[in-house]
Design a protein around this motif. Structure first.
Motif, PDB file in Angstrom:
ATOM      1  N   LEU A   1      49.056  26.351 -30.061  1.00 47.37           N
ATOM      2  CA  LEU A   1      49.205  25.611 -28.808  1.00 47.37           C
ATOM      3  C   LEU A   1      50.691  25.594 -28.450  1.00 47.37           C
ATOM      4  CD1 LEU A   1      47.186  23.949 -27.094  1.00 47.37           C
ATOM      5  CD2 LEU A   1      47.867  21.965 -28.458  1.00 47.37           C
TER       6      LEU A   1
ATOM      7  N   ARG B   1      52.726  21.580 -19.323  1.00 44.13           N
ATOM      8  CA  ARG B   1      51.348  21.383 -19.797  1.00 44.13           C
ATOM      9  C   ARG B   1      51.148  22.181 -21.066  1.00 44.13           C
ATOM     10  NH1 ARG B   1      53.546  24.323 -16.126  1.00 44.13           N
ATOM     11  NH2 ARG B   1      52.387  23.714 -14.288  1.00 44.13           N
ATOM     12  N   HIS B   2      50.248  21.653 -21.936  1.00 43.39           N
ATOM     13  CA  HIS B   2      49.862  22.418 -23.118  1.00 43.39           C
ATOM     14  C   HIS B   2      48.939  23.559 -22.703  1.00 43.39           C
ATOM     15  CE1 HIS B   2      51.079  18.836 -25.498  1.00 43.39           C
ATOM     16  NE2 HIS B   2      51.360  19.766 -26.394  1.00 43.39           N
ATOM     17  N   LEU B   3      49.049  24.662 -23.419  1.00 41.80           N
ATOM     18  CA  LEU B   3      48.040  25.717 -23.287  1.00 41.80           C
ATOM     19  C   LEU B   3      48.004  26.548 -24.568  1.00 41.80           C
ATOM     20  CD1 LEU B   3      50.235  27.953 -22.651  1.00 41.80           C
ATOM     21  CD2 LEU B   3      49.616  27.692 -20.271  1.00 41.80           C
ATOM     22  N   LEU B   4      46.977  27.383 -24.668  1.00 42.26           N
ATOM     23  CA  LEU B   4      46.815  28.237 -25.840  1.00 42.26           C
ATOM     24  C   LEU B   4      47.694  29.472 -25.693  1.00 42.26           C
ATOM     25  CD1 LEU B   4      42.912  28.068 -26.077  1.00 42.26           C
ATOM     26  CD2 LEU B   4      44.575  26.754 -27.423  1.00 42.26           C
TER      27      LEU B   4
ATOM     28  N   HIS C   1      46.661  32.408 -20.771  1.00 40.70           N
ATOM     29  CA  HIS C   1      45.625  32.701 -19.768  1.00 40.70           C
ATOM     30  C   HIS C   1      45.208  31.422 -19.064  1.00 40.70           C
ATOM     31  CE1 HIS C   1      45.977  36.303 -22.040  1.00 40.70           C
ATOM     32  NE2 HIS C   1      45.366  36.944 -21.053  1.00 40.70           N
ATOM     33  N   THR C   2      44.833  31.581 -17.816  1.00 42.32           N
ATOM     34  CA  THR C   2      44.640  30.384 -17.002  1.00 42.32           C
ATOM     35  C   THR C   2      43.820  30.717 -15.764  1.00 42.32           C
ATOM     36  OG1 THR C   2      45.851  28.488 -16.080  1.00 42.32           O
ATOM     37  CG2 THR C   2      46.818  30.674 -15.694  1.00 42.32           C
ATOM     38  N   ASP C   3      43.745  29.751 -14.856  1.00 41.27           N
ATOM     39  CA  ASP C   3      43.013  29.879 -13.602  1.00 41.27           C
ATOM     40  C   ASP C   3      44.020  30.234 -12.496  1.00 41.27           C
ATOM     41  OD1 ASP C   3      40.161  28.302 -12.350  1.00 41.27           O
ATOM     42  OD2 ASP C   3      41.749  29.060 -11.044  1.00 41.27           O
TER      43      ASP C   3
ATOM     44  N   SER D   1      45.592  27.547 -10.266  1.00 41.50           N
ATOM     45  CA  SER D   1      46.270  26.397 -10.898  1.00 41.50           C
ATOM     46  C   SER D   1      47.704  26.232 -10.396  1.00 41.50           C
ATOM     47  CB  SER D   1      46.249  26.552 -12.414  1.00 41.50           C
ATOM     48  OG  SER D   1      46.995  27.678 -12.810  1.00 41.50           O
ATOM     49  N   GLN D   2      48.229  25.040 -10.655  1.00 39.94           N
ATOM     50  CA  GLN D   2      49.612  24.724 -10.265  1.00 39.94           C
ATOM     51  C   GLN D   2      50.604  25.691 -10.910  1.00 39.94           C
ATOM     52  OE1 GLN D   2      50.807  21.842  -8.370  1.00 39.94           O
ATOM     53  NE2 GLN D   2      52.695  23.044  -8.432  1.00 39.94           N
ATOM     54  N   LYS D   3      50.367  26.024 -12.185  1.00 40.58           N
ATOM     55  CA  LYS D   3      51.324  26.891 -12.893  1.00 40.58           C
ATOM     56  C   LYS D   3      51.420  28.260 -12.242  1.00 40.58           C
ATOM     57  CE  LYS D   3      48.598  26.415 -16.635  1.00 40.58           C
ATOM     58  NZ  LYS D   3      47.376  26.056 -15.880  1.00 40.58           N
TER      59      LYS D   3
ATOM     60  N   ARG E   1      37.672  34.681 -26.254  1.00 41.03           N
ATOM     61  CA  ARG E   1      37.571  33.223 -26.132  1.00 41.03           C
ATOM     62  C   ARG E   1      36.224  32.736 -26.683  1.00 41.03           C
ATOM     63  NH1 ARG E   1      42.756  32.304 -25.199  1.00 41.03           N
ATOM     64  NH2 ARG E   1      43.341  31.353 -23.223  1.00 41.03           N
TER      65      ARG E   1
HETATM   66  C1  FMN Z   1      44.618  21.561 -26.295  1.00 40.26           C
HETATM   67  C2  FMN Z   1      44.700  22.073 -24.879  1.00 40.26           C
HETATM   68  C3  FMN Z   1      44.610  23.441 -24.647  1.00 40.26           C
HETATM   69  C4  FMN Z   1      44.684  23.939 -23.344  1.00 40.26           C
HETATM   70  N1  FMN Z   1      44.655  25.290 -23.139  1.00 40.26           N
HETATM   71  C5  FMN Z   1      44.804  25.774 -21.880  1.00 40.26           C
HETATM   72  C6  FMN Z   1      44.888  27.183 -21.653  1.00 40.26           C
HETATM   73  O1  FMN Z   1      44.885  28.025 -22.572  1.00 40.26           O
HETATM   74  N2  FMN Z   1      45.006  27.592 -20.368  1.00 40.26           N
HETATM   75  C7  FMN Z   1      45.078  26.704 -19.324  1.00 40.26           C
HETATM   76  O2  FMN Z   1      45.194  27.137 -18.181  1.00 40.26           O
HETATM   77  N3  FMN Z   1      45.010  25.376 -19.524  1.00 40.26           N
HETATM   78  C8  FMN Z   1      44.887  24.900 -20.771  1.00 40.26           C
HETATM   79  N4  FMN Z   1      44.849  23.526 -20.971  1.00 40.26           N
HETATM   80  C9  FMN Z   1      44.882  22.622 -19.808  1.00 40.26           C
HETATM   81  C10 FMN Z   1      46.341  22.468 -19.309  1.00 40.26           C
HETATM   82  O3  FMN Z   1      47.061  21.574 -20.166  1.00 40.26           O
HETATM   83  C11 FMN Z   1      46.409  21.985 -17.861  1.00 40.26           C
HETATM   84  O4  FMN Z   1      45.820  20.718 -17.740  1.00 40.26           O
HETATM   85  C12 FMN Z   1      45.741  22.936 -16.878  1.00 40.26           C
HETATM   86  O5  FMN Z   1      46.009  24.298 -17.199  1.00 40.26           O
HETATM   87  C13 FMN Z   1      46.200  22.653 -15.448  1.00 40.26           C
HETATM   88  O6  FMN Z   1      47.608  22.812 -15.420  1.00 40.26           O
HETATM   89  P1  FMN Z   1      48.424  23.066 -14.054  1.00 40.26           P
HETATM   90  O7  FMN Z   1      47.691  22.321 -12.976  1.00 40.26           O
HETATM   91  O8  FMN Z   1      49.780  22.472 -14.319  1.00 40.26           O
HETATM   92  O9  FMN Z   1      48.472  24.539 -13.818  1.00 40.26           O
HETATM   93  C14 FMN Z   1      44.823  23.031 -22.262  1.00 40.26           C
HETATM   94  C15 FMN Z   1      44.920  21.658 -22.511  1.00 40.26           C
HETATM   95  C16 FMN Z   1      44.877  21.196 -23.798  1.00 40.26           C
HETATM   96  C17 FMN Z   1      45.040  19.702 -24.030  1.00 40.26           C
END
Ligand code: FMN
Length: 205
Positions: A39, A54-57, A69-71, A74-76, A120
């Motif tokens: 993480l 924000r946390h992500l994998l 990887h993400t949507d 998203s904001q990022k 995944r």
């Molecule tokens: C343990 C954990 C793992 C997460 N892993 C991901 C991830 O791999 N990708 C992702 O887009 N968001 C992940 N999230 C959610 C993000 O923290 C975040 O809420 C989401 O991506 C929206 O962020 P943004 O609006 O700032 O782009 C994870 C959250 C947690 C708590």
């Protein structure tokens, strides 16, 4: 080998030496098991200049940099379109090592994105299909219904990603390795990319 299994405990045994390739050390520190990815915290700056974290994998890592990887909605992703520079910080499970990487982040190619999606877990595949602003606006029962409908339409682990699935690689030009030490002050070594080579700087922990 995961970061927590790296041998040695003293900072001077763990930090890459000045003159060594910090990207090779980064790969060793981040070693990614797709079944249990590390993480990290991703920091971006939004178009108004506000920092966002924000946390992500961390989906993978090579000498070119870590991927996540993400949507695409998203904001990022909006932040990175306006300003591709980002920082990713990863703490080892035992809290004895921290690695901070800064550089431009850009989308990976579609093959890489597909491979990562298929690695995944079933839960995260379905999450990619159902995690939207429209779903978030529903009450809990409505969100469960969206999830159940996705399972019945696409199965419990859809093999194809939604169009909104995307991935990025951050290419570090600055890396800071932090190491705790049981009988000495914690220590940082920062590497800056300068004229095609790495410049090392010693910093207090
Ligand atoms: C343990 C954990 C793992 C997460 N892993 C991901 C991830 O791999 N990708 C992702 O887009 N968001 C992940 N999230 C959610 C993000 O923290 C975040 O809420 C989401 O991506 C929206 O962020 P943004 O609006 O700032 O782009 C994870 C959250 C947690 C708590």
């Amino acid at each position: 080998m995961t970061a927590a299994e790296l041998p040695g405990t003293r900072a001077d045994e763990i930090l890459p030496e000045p003159g060594e390739d910090p990207l090779a050390a980064m790969v060793a520190w981040l070693a990614v098991d797709p079944l249990d990815p590390p993480l990290g915290v991703l920091a971006t700056v939004d178009p108004e200049g506000t920092p966002r974290c924000r946390h992500l994998l961390i989906s993978g890592v090579s000498a070119e940099g870590p991927t996540f990887h993400t949507d695409s909605r998203s904001q990022k992703v909006e932040d990175l379109a306006a300003n591709p520079r980002a920082t990713l910080v990863v703490l080892s499970d035992d809290r004895t090592r921290q690695l901070t990487m800064t550089g431009p982040a850009a989308p990976t190619d579609s093959d890489e994105q597909l491979r990562t999606y298929r690695d995944r877990t079933p839960y995260l595949k379905l999450l990619a299909w159902t995690n939207s602003t429209a779903t978030a606006a529903l009450p809990p029962d409505g969100r469960r219904q969206v999830w159940a409908e996705a399972v019945s339409r696409r199965g419990p682990a859809p093999q194809e990603p939604p169009d909104t699935w995307t991935g990025y690689r951050l290419r570090p030009d600055t890396l800071t390795f932090w190491k705790g030490d049981a009988d000495a002050p914690s220590h940082r070594r920062r590497f800056h990319l300068r004229d095609g080579g790495w410049l090392a700087e010693e910093l207090p922990g």
